[in-house]
Design an enzyme around this catalytic site. Sequence first.
Site, PDB file in Angstrom:
ATOM      1  N   HIS A  65       0.854  -1.207   0.000  1.00 27.55           N
ATOM      2  CA  HIS A  65       0.000   0.000   0.000  1.00 27.55           C
ATOM      3  C   HIS A  65       0.878   1.240   0.000  1.00 27.55           C
ATOM      4  CE1 HIS A  65      -3.333   2.693   1.123  1.00 27.55           C
ATOM      5  NE2 HIS A  65      -4.124   1.694   0.775  1.00 27.55           N
ATOM      6  N   GLY A  74      -6.078   4.023   5.054  1.00 28.61           N
ATOM      7  CA  GLY A  74      -7.131   4.711   5.805  1.00 28.61           C
ATOM      8  C   GLY A  74      -7.819   3.805   6.812  1.00 28.61           C
ATOM      9  N   VAL A  75      -7.989   2.543   6.459  1.00 26.92           N
ATOM     10  CA  VAL A  75      -8.661   1.620   7.387  1.00 26.92           C
ATOM     11  C   VAL A  75      -7.849   1.462   8.675  1.00 26.92           C
ATOM     12  CG1 VAL A  75      -9.985   0.311   5.704  1.00 26.92           C
ATOM     13  CG2 VAL A  75      -7.649  -0.372   6.206  1.00 26.92           C
ATOM     14  N   GLU A  79      -8.637   2.103  12.520  1.00 24.45           N
ATOM     15  CA  GLU A  79      -8.269   1.144  13.565  1.00 24.45           C
ATOM     16  C   GLU A  79      -7.578   1.865  14.728  1.00 24.45           C
ATOM     17  OE1 GLU A  79      -9.097  -2.002  13.711  1.00 24.45           O
ATOM     18  OE2 GLU A  79      -8.003  -2.429  15.564  1.00 24.45           O
TER      19      GLU A  79
END
Lengths: 165, 83
Positions: A65, A74-75, A79
């Site tokens: 990524h 972004g996830v 988190e």
Amino acid sequence: MTQSRTNGNVVSESHDCALNYQEVSAILIQRFPLMMVDRVCKCEPGVSLTSIKNVSGNDIHFVGHFPGRAIFPGVLIIEAMAQSLHILDVLSAAPSVDAGLTYLGNASVRFCHTVVPGDQMVIKVDLVKRSVTGVIGNVVVSVDTTVVAKGELILGRKTASDGAS
Amino acid sequence: MISEDSVRVLLKREIAVITDGKAETIDENAHLADIGVDSLQALQLLVLLEREYALTFEDVDLKHFRSINSVVSLVTSRLSAAA
């Protein structure tokens, strides 16, 4: 009350409720590569918490990524927000009460800027509501003085009596 | 003075958004779970009502989150007590 400057961020540190990495590890059940809080700088149980996540070019997420252009997913920012809210929830519980395991129920998050290796995310959580069913918090993530993400998260609660192990 | 109807309209509008339904077809007496509102969404509704009417609810108040009408009763009784 003291202040420290790290990576351009001025972070107030209230040492009576600051947590180092080992203490954070004792609260979170996540481990590498999904532990997204390095340190809690400041916490007022039942009100707010400020935590830090240092982003390194060595993080495994950057392998994919993205190849040739490292951008923190972004996830994983979400988190980090959720884990910070969970820590605030645990610290806000009465010592004799098991806050239980929380899971992400809903996240309404807006991303404003990318996060890249070398950045230090400062995660500021304001508690909106704690209840037996879950916890709601407003969370702002910034790097230096730039807001990179903000939103409202809802964590559901699963206690031992619900069958959580 | 806030009327029961205005609380009911607010609740039905929010539940319609949550459940992707139509406010006018929501049964006011049906159990919230039966119309698609789970426990976390009930918590969202509780926070919405706190913000809208400047009220504070405790955990024990969640037991009143059975149907729209029971929530309306809870809110109006709290508003009356606060007046």
